[in-house]
Design an enzyme around this catalytic site. Sequence first.
Site, PDB file in Angstrom:
ATOM      1  N   PRO A 106      -0.972  -8.876 -46.820  1.00 27.41           N
ATOM      2  CA  PRO A 106      -0.244  -8.302 -45.683  1.00 27.41           C
ATOM      3  C   PRO A 106      -0.937  -8.678 -44.374  1.00 27.41           C
ATOM      4  CG  PRO A 106      -0.645  -6.649 -47.378  1.00 27.41           C
ATOM      5  CD  PRO A 106      -1.458  -7.845 -47.752  1.00 27.41           C
ATOM      6  N   LYS A 107      -0.140  -8.880 -43.328  1.00 34.51           N
ATOM      7  CA  LYS A 107      -0.695  -9.103 -41.994  1.00 34.51           C
ATOM      8  C   LYS A 107      -0.716  -7.757 -41.279  1.00 34.51           C
ATOM      9  CE  LYS A 107      -0.121 -11.556 -37.642  1.00 34.51           C
ATOM     10  NZ  LYS A 107      -0.315 -10.277 -36.874  1.00 34.51           N
ATOM     11  N   TRP A 108      -1.910  -7.250 -41.057  1.00 34.50           N
ATOM     12  CA  TRP A 108      -2.060  -5.915 -40.488  1.00 34.50           C
ATOM     13  C   TRP A 108      -1.886  -5.941 -38.976  1.00 34.50           C
ATOM     14  CZ3 TRP A 108      -2.153  -2.109 -43.940  1.00 34.50           C
ATOM     15  CH2 TRP A 108      -2.480  -2.459 -45.257  1.00 34.50           C
ATOM     16  N   ASP A 128       2.882  -6.181 -40.149  1.00 40.68           N
ATOM     17  CA  ASP A 128       3.932  -6.894 -39.413  1.00 40.68           C
ATOM     18  C   ASP A 128       4.184  -8.301 -39.927  1.00 40.68           C
ATOM     19  OD1 ASP A 128       1.767  -8.295 -38.446  1.00 40.68           O
ATOM     20  OD2 ASP A 128       2.212  -7.975 -36.333  1.00 40.68           O
ATOM     21  N   GLY A 129       3.753  -8.598 -41.152  1.00 43.05           N
ATOM     22  CA  GLY A 129       4.016  -9.910 -41.726  1.00 43.05           C
ATOM     23  C   GLY A 129       3.144 -10.165 -42.933  1.00 43.05           C
TER      24      GLY A 129
END
Length: 335
Positions: free
Chosen positions: A37-39, A184-185
């Site tokens: 996950p992109k935090w 967010d990604g």
Amino acid sequence: MVGASGVEFPLPLSTQPMEARTAEALPWDDGPWQYEPKWDGFRCLAFKDGKTVDLRAKSGKPLGRYFPELIAALSALTATEFVADGEIVIEGYASFDALQMRLHPAESRIRKLSRETPAQLVLFDMLAAPGGQSLIELPLHDRRDAAEDFVAKARSKALRLSPATTSLATADRWLKDAGSGSVDGVVAKRLNDPYRPGERAMVKVKRLRTADCVVGGFRYLTGTRQVGSLLLGLYNENGQLDHVGFTSTIANDERTALTERLEELRGGLGFTGKAPGGPSRWSTERSGKWEPVRPELVVEVRFDHVTSKRFRHGTRLLRWRPDKAPHQCTFEQIA
């Protein structure tokens, strides 16, 4: 590396985190790949020597004074002489808004918020293992093992391990769920690569969505009388127009005509609900002065993240929507 205080960290405080280039889709060939996950937090390298801890932002600026609870938690660990890569997040809140509030000049305010909204370090890489051995030249799969072992032994509420997978299907599901909260990604990293400080050796993909928004105001370009950005709004459940963000992707050859069009619409409140605020310590690039316009124009914009019912970043203007009535532009689009 010996700092000004005489503390000897395993790596220089000037070590830059590995960065990511943007892509429209998750990579699957030329791997193998690991997906995470992109935090949506503050990227942070955590350095420790003995009981001394230093937190550094991606810019190289120190973060420790703003997160005393993380300094205390890392200092209390039995592990010493390490360097970890992660993201500072605050769970249970609109994460980035809560994080921004922590960058406060008053120590008393910082201490209060550290108790009310304690931060966590989401760990996803180890640059130096406990004991000081550098892991930078090792492949990611070995560094991931070290990170898992580090978090498991730490047993600290202030630390947690970022999820990771080699399954493209799982990564696709994460991407579909991104865009609100603290994710967010998705980030993709090659499993066999070493850590590359300062290089864009990772790939980041964000979930991109579109929304039709009402233009409730605009700002002039600094030092000119031409439009620089459009202020966007959506109607809330009470029928009020709330400010939700901005777009500045205006073609230069369209500025003059657009400025004239907007100036003809000047007047009224612009936003009848939440209005744009003035400049803050977080947004020095924008002027606090804005021009309200009658809410008659609708634009379709592309956005990637929503927090506290606002676009987290600037949006991209896709097209004007003369076919869309302003009252149709509601928050249901970004729920």
